[in-house]
Design a protein around this motif. Structure first.
Motif, PDB file in Angstrom:
ATOM      1  N   LYS A   1      33.363  76.465  33.912  1.00 45.82           N
ATOM      2  CA  LYS A   1      34.164  77.293  32.975  1.00 45.82           C
ATOM      3  C   LYS A   1      33.460  78.583  33.198  1.00 45.82           C
ATOM      4  N   GLU A   2      32.152  78.835  33.249  1.00 49.44           N
ATOM      5  CA  GLU A   2      31.709  80.091  33.004  1.00 49.44           C
ATOM      6  C   GLU A   2      31.861  80.774  34.816  1.00 49.44           C
TER       7      GLU A   2
ATOM      8  N   ASN B   1      35.507  82.034  34.750  1.00 52.07           N
ATOM      9  CA  ASN B   1      35.794  83.466  33.753  1.00 52.07           C
ATOM     10  C   ASN B   1      34.827  84.451  34.161  1.00 52.07           C
ATOM     11  N   THR B   2      33.815  84.211  35.155  1.00 53.57           N
ATOM     12  CA  THR B   2      32.918  85.429  35.746  1.00 53.57           C
ATOM     13  C   THR B   2      33.930  85.933  36.801  1.00 53.57           C
TER      14      THR B   2
ATOM     15  N   TYR C   1      37.241  85.788  37.191  1.00 53.70           N
ATOM     16  CA  TYR C   1      38.434  86.855  36.588  1.00 53.70           C
ATOM     17  C   TYR C   1      37.701  87.805  35.941  1.00 53.70           C
ATOM     18  N   ASP C   2      36.485  88.012  35.160  1.00 55.07           N
ATOM     19  CA  ASP C   2      36.167  89.190  34.504  1.00 55.07           C
ATOM     20  C   ASP C   2      35.880  90.197  35.761  1.00 55.07           C
TER      21      ASP C   2
ATOM     22  N   GLN D   1      36.053  71.683  29.869  1.00 58.44           N
ATOM     23  CA  GLN D   1      35.802  72.868  30.093  1.00 58.44           C
ATOM     24  C   GLN D   1      37.046  73.540  30.432  1.00 58.44           C
TER      25      GLN D   1
ATOM     26  N   GLU E   1      39.593  74.849  28.162  1.00 61.87           N
ATOM     27  CA  GLU E   1      39.317  76.099  27.306  1.00 61.87           C
ATOM     28  C   GLU E   1      39.628  77.539  27.975  1.00 61.87           C
ATOM     29  N   VAL E   2      39.828  77.108  29.507  1.00 64.41           N
ATOM     30  CA  VAL E   2      40.323  78.222  30.344  1.00 64.41           C
ATOM     31  C   VAL E   2      41.691  78.437  30.185  1.00 64.41           C
TER      32      VAL E   2
END
Length: 369
Positions: free
Chosen positions: A250-251, A254-255, A257-258, A353, A356-357
């Motif tokens: 998940k992290e 998301n990293t 994407y960001d 995980q 949640e994304v």
């Protein structure tokens, strides 16, 4: 093979989703013999039963082995999901199942229908006179009959992007989670190809890229992460490839994407642009360091509809790219909302995980065998 080896020469055939390339090279003093051997292999292949059986067994064994390769399976899944029913969605070596259906007569027919001079491109690089080249081409064409029943080249429709979702490919007990993110990219003859090369170098290519800095250096989530525009004859994919620990999926996503979103929003620095240009110009000479690589590039550019002055003007064209160019092409061709996310992992370790994304669709790794 023996004839090539006796002269210290080489011959190879490679297959991609767009084309087949046969190439040979030798010392200049053996050029006549090389021409003769090359012509014979291209125009008079035997397709002996022994070779047919040997290669079919070899490729089948390679395909079976690849089923245990998590990275290979994740990339295969991305191709099939991005290009459903499209030639780019299929592995050029086929599958264990499809190879069973290929008989020797199928190969003979395919050769007769497609391995013909009409539609072929020939590149010759070396110490030749015009007369020598013309003599070789004359002999090659005379011994290589055209296909008078050839059909027009198949035009393949582009596949449009759709809203990105997460595709969880379950492979029990896999050691790490493989992550692929991708959407439609560009064809090789796209006018913005050079600017996109520079843009991608800053985003995800090389040791100073944004993605490597954020995902590996700052957070220690992976050993490597990279992005690429795999430009093809038709629209190839834009891809981001990495892997991570199961508990960090998940992290990591998301990293990424960001990082991509911030890159599109804020643009780049003068320093990043300079480093990317130096990197691309520094690696370019390797693409032309041998006669084989020169022939390959000339032939490929012609086939893909790219002007041959691409090679001549590459350095100056890279220098001309501005920060404004980078921001324009990045926002035009990179769309985070359309990224299809492939996670090949043990679902028991990552499913919670991923929910949640975003939306999650489930598969088995056997779906991509």
């Amino acid at each position: 093979s023996e004839s090539f080896e006796q002269k210290g020469s080489s011959f190879s055939v490679s297959v991609s989703s767009d084309y087949v390339i046969a190439q040979a090279s030798a010392l200049s003093k053996f050029k006549t013999e090389l021409f003769n051997d090359f012509t014979e292999v291209i125009t008079e292949p035997k397709f002996s039963w022994a070779e047919y059986n040997r290669l079919k067994k070899k490729i089948t064994a390679q395909n079976k082995k690849s089923l245990d390769d998590a990275s290979h399976l994740a990339s295969s899944a991305m191709s099939k999901i991005l290009y459903p029913g499209h030639p780019y969605g299929f592995n050029t070596t086929g599958s264990v199942k499809s190879l069973k259906k290929v008989g020797r007569n199928d190969i003979l027919k395919f050769y007769k229908d497609h391995y013909r001079p009409n539609g072929s491109t020939i590149a010759i690089v070396g110490d030749f006179t015009n007369a020598e080249v013309e003599d070789f081409l004359k002999k090659l064409v005379e011994s290589w009959p055209k296909n008078t029943n050839a059909k027009p080249e198949l035009k393949i429709a582009d596949i449009n992007d759709s809203k990105g979702i997460i595709h969880l490919v379950h492979k029990p007990e896999v050691k790490q989670s493989q992550i692929r993110m991708g959407h439609m990219g560009i064809a090789r003859n796209n006018k913005d190809f050079i600017a996109l090369r520079v843009a991608n170098a800053i985003l995800g290519q090389g040791f100073s890229s944004r993605l490597l800095t954020e995902v590996r250096v700052k957070k220690g989530l992976t050993y490597t992460v990279r992005s690429s525009f795999n430009a093809s004859k038709y629209k190839g994919p834009f891809l981001i490839n990495t892997f991570t620990r199961h508990d960090k999926v998940k992290e990591t996503i998301n990293t990424i994407y960001d990082t991509v979103k911030l890159y599109l929003k804020d643009g780049i620095t003068d320093g990043e642009l300079q480093v990317a240009k130096q990197y691309l110009k520094g690696t370019f000479p390797r693409a032309l360091e041998t006669s084989t690589s020169v022939a390959y590039n000339i032939m490929l550019l012609k086939y893909l509809g790219v002007p041959l002055d691409y090679l001549k003007n590459y350095m100056s064209d890279v220098d001309k790219v501005t920060k404004e160019d980078i921001k324009r092409v990045a926002n035009e061709y990179i769309h985070p909302e359309n990224l299809q996310v492939i996670v090949l992992s043990d679902k028991s370790k990552v499913e919670s995980q991923l929910k949640e994304v975003g939306e999650v669709k489930h598969y088995s790794h056997k779906d991509f065998n």
